[in-house]
Design a protein around this motif. Sequence first.
Motif, short mmCIF file in Angstrom:
data_model
loop_
_atom_site.label_atom_id
_atom_site.label_comp_id
_atom_site.label_asym_id
_atom_site.label_seq_id
_atom_site.Cartn_x
_atom_site.Cartn_y
_atom_site.Cartn_z
N MET A 13 -20.11 -15.95 -2.16
CA MET A 13 -20.45 -14.72 -1.49
C MET A 13 -19.56 -14.56 -0.28
O MET A 13 -19.31 -15.51 0.45
N SER A 14 -19.09 -13.36 -0.03
CA SER A 14 -18.12 -13.12 1.05
C SER A 14 -18.80 -13.13 2.42
O SER A 14 -20.00 -12.89 2.55
N ASP A 15 -17.98 -13.38 3.44
CA ASP A 15 -18.48 -13.36 4.82
C ASP A 15 -18.99 -11.98 5.20
O ASP A 15 -19.96 -11.86 5.94
N GLU A 16 -18.33 -10.94 4.69
CA GLU A 16 -18.75 -9.57 4.99
C GLU A 16 -20.16 -9.31 4.48
O GLU A 16 -20.98 -8.69 5.16
N LEU A 17 -20.46 -9.78 3.27
CA LEU A 17 -21.78 -9.59 2.70
C LEU A 17 -22.83 -10.37 3.49
O LEU A 17 -23.93 -9.87 3.74
N ILE A 18 -22.48 -11.56 3.92
CA ILE A 18 -23.41 -12.37 4.71
C ILE A 18 -23.72 -11.67 6.03
O ILE A 18 -24.88 -11.61 6.44
N ILE A 19 -22.72 -11.14 6.68
CA ILE A 19 -22.94 -10.41 7.94
C ILE A 19 -23.79 -9.17 7.72
O ILE A 19 -24.72 -8.89 8.48
N LYS A 20 -23.52 -8.45 6.64
CA LYS A 20 -24.30 -7.26 6.31
C LYS A 20 -25.77 -7.62 6.09
O LYS A 20 -26.67 -6.96 6.59
N LEU A 69 -28.27 -19.27 3.60
CA LEU A 69 -26.91 -19.81 3.56
C LEU A 69 -26.86 -21.09 2.73
O LEU A 69 -25.91 -21.31 1.97
N LYS A 70 -27.88 -21.91 2.87
CA LYS A 70 -27.93 -23.18 2.16
C LYS A 70 -28.03 -22.99 0.64
O LYS A 70 -27.39 -23.71 -0.12
N TYR A 71 -28.81 -21.99 0.21
CA TYR A 71 -29.04 -21.78 -1.22
C TYR A 71 -28.36 -20.52 -1.76
O TYR A 71 -28.73 -20.03 -2.81
N MET A 72 -27.38 -20.02 -1.05
CA MET A 72 -26.72 -18.75 -1.39
C MET A 72 -26.21 -18.71 -2.83
O MET A 72 -26.35 -17.70 -3.51
N ASP A 73 -25.67 -19.79 -3.31
CA ASP A 73 -25.09 -19.80 -4.66
C ASP A 73 -26.16 -19.69 -5.75
O ASP A 73 -25.88 -19.22 -6.84
N GLY A 74 -27.38 -20.10 -5.45
CA GLY A 74 -28.44 -20.07 -6.45
C GLY A 74 -29.30 -18.81 -6.42
O GLY A 74 -30.22 -18.66 -7.21
N ILE A 75 -28.99 -17.90 -5.49
CA ILE A 75 -29.80 -16.69 -5.34
C ILE A 75 -29.07 -15.51 -5.99
O ILE A 75 -27.89 -15.27 -5.70
N GLU A 81 -27.84 -11.93 -6.29
CA GLU A 81 -27.57 -10.93 -5.26
C GLU A 81 -28.52 -9.74 -5.34
O GLU A 81 -28.87 -9.17 -4.31
N ASP A 82 -28.94 -9.36 -6.53
CA ASP A 82 -29.86 -8.22 -6.70
C ASP A 82 -31.24 -8.52 -6.12
O ASP A 82 -31.97 -7.61 -5.75
N LYS A 83 -31.58 -9.78 -6.06
CA LYS A 83 -32.91 -10.17 -5.60
C LYS A 83 -32.88 -10.81 -4.22
O LYS A 83 -33.88 -11.35 -3.76
N LEU A 84 -31.75 -10.72 -3.55
CA LEU A 84 -31.58 -11.39 -2.26
C LEU A 84 -32.56 -10.85 -1.21
O LEU A 84 -33.17 -11.62 -0.47
N SER A 85 -32.70 -9.53 -1.14
CA SER A 85 -33.61 -8.95 -0.14
C SER A 85 -35.03 -9.45 -0.31
O SER A 85 -35.67 -9.86 0.65
N SER A 86 -35.52 -9.41 -1.54
CA SER A 86 -36.89 -9.86 -1.77
C SER A 86 -37.01 -11.36 -1.52
O SER A 86 -38.03 -11.83 -1.00
N TRP A 87 -35.98 -12.13 -1.86
CA TRP A 87 -36.00 -13.56 -1.62
C TRP A 87 -36.11 -13.85 -0.13
O TRP A 87 -36.93 -14.67 0.30
N LEU A 88 -35.28 -13.18 0.68
CA LEU A 88 -35.31 -13.36 2.13
C LEU A 88 -36.69 -13.01 2.70
O LEU A 88 -37.24 -13.74 3.52
N PHE A 89 -37.20 -11.89 2.25
CA PHE A 89 -38.49 -11.42 2.73
C PHE A 89 -39.59 -12.42 2.38
O PHE A 89 -40.42 -12.77 3.22
N LYS A 90 -39.60 -12.90 1.15
CA LYS A 90 -40.63 -13.85 0.72
C LYS A 90 -40.54 -15.16 1.50
O LYS A 90 -41.56 -15.72 1.89
N VAL A 91 -39.34 -15.64 1.72
CA VAL A 91 -39.17 -16.88 2.49
C VAL A 91 -39.72 -16.70 3.90
O VAL A 91 -40.48 -17.53 4.40
N ALA A 92 -39.37 -15.59 4.54
CA ALA A 92 -39.82 -15.34 5.92
C ALA A 92 -41.34 -15.18 5.98
O ALA A 92 -42.00 -15.75 6.86
#
Length: 169
Positions: A1-8, A43-49, A51-62
């Motif tokens: 995943m690119s740095d730009e996407l991570i910042i976004k 960041l630690k598990y970025m490769d296993g997530i 991208e389409d479900k990243l938002s929901s994954w982040l939300f659920k973790v938090a």
Amino acid sequence: MSDELIIKIFQEKMNLIYKYLMKLGCSSENAEDIVQDTFYKALKYMDGIDEDKLSSWLFKVAINKYYDLCRKNNRHVHLSIDEEIFKERLTDSRLVEDFILDLEKKEEILNILNSVNDIYKNLLFFKYDMGLSYKEIGELLDINENTVKTYLFRAREQFKKLWRERYEK
């Protein structure tokens, strides 16, 4: 995943998650810690997530981290309405009496809102306090947009029912 996407992701999603945690009653320090832990975990598990479900994954973790914190402190989750935003929405021409009546109405709304099913409470919060679209809510919760609409309808119905039972006697 690119740095730009991570910042976004960090700028858009983590800000939203922070605001949500604050509305749930999380202290600023705890909300910052949860957001930081969530971003670190992403960041630690970025490769296993996916991208389409990243938002929901982040939300659920938090949210899970917040619920863990609540369990640890034996607290219940209660939504709050930002007092400053509430004051800003009042027009300058209103009287002090009107402001006091509005504060009383706000308290009544919060009482009902905090007695609504947790899922419905979150949906009402996302839609009406944070102003998210059905699509955005669906992405955050990883559910279909039509399901969001159905659940929001049920949430509004439950809120109205509880309101009538308590205040329209």
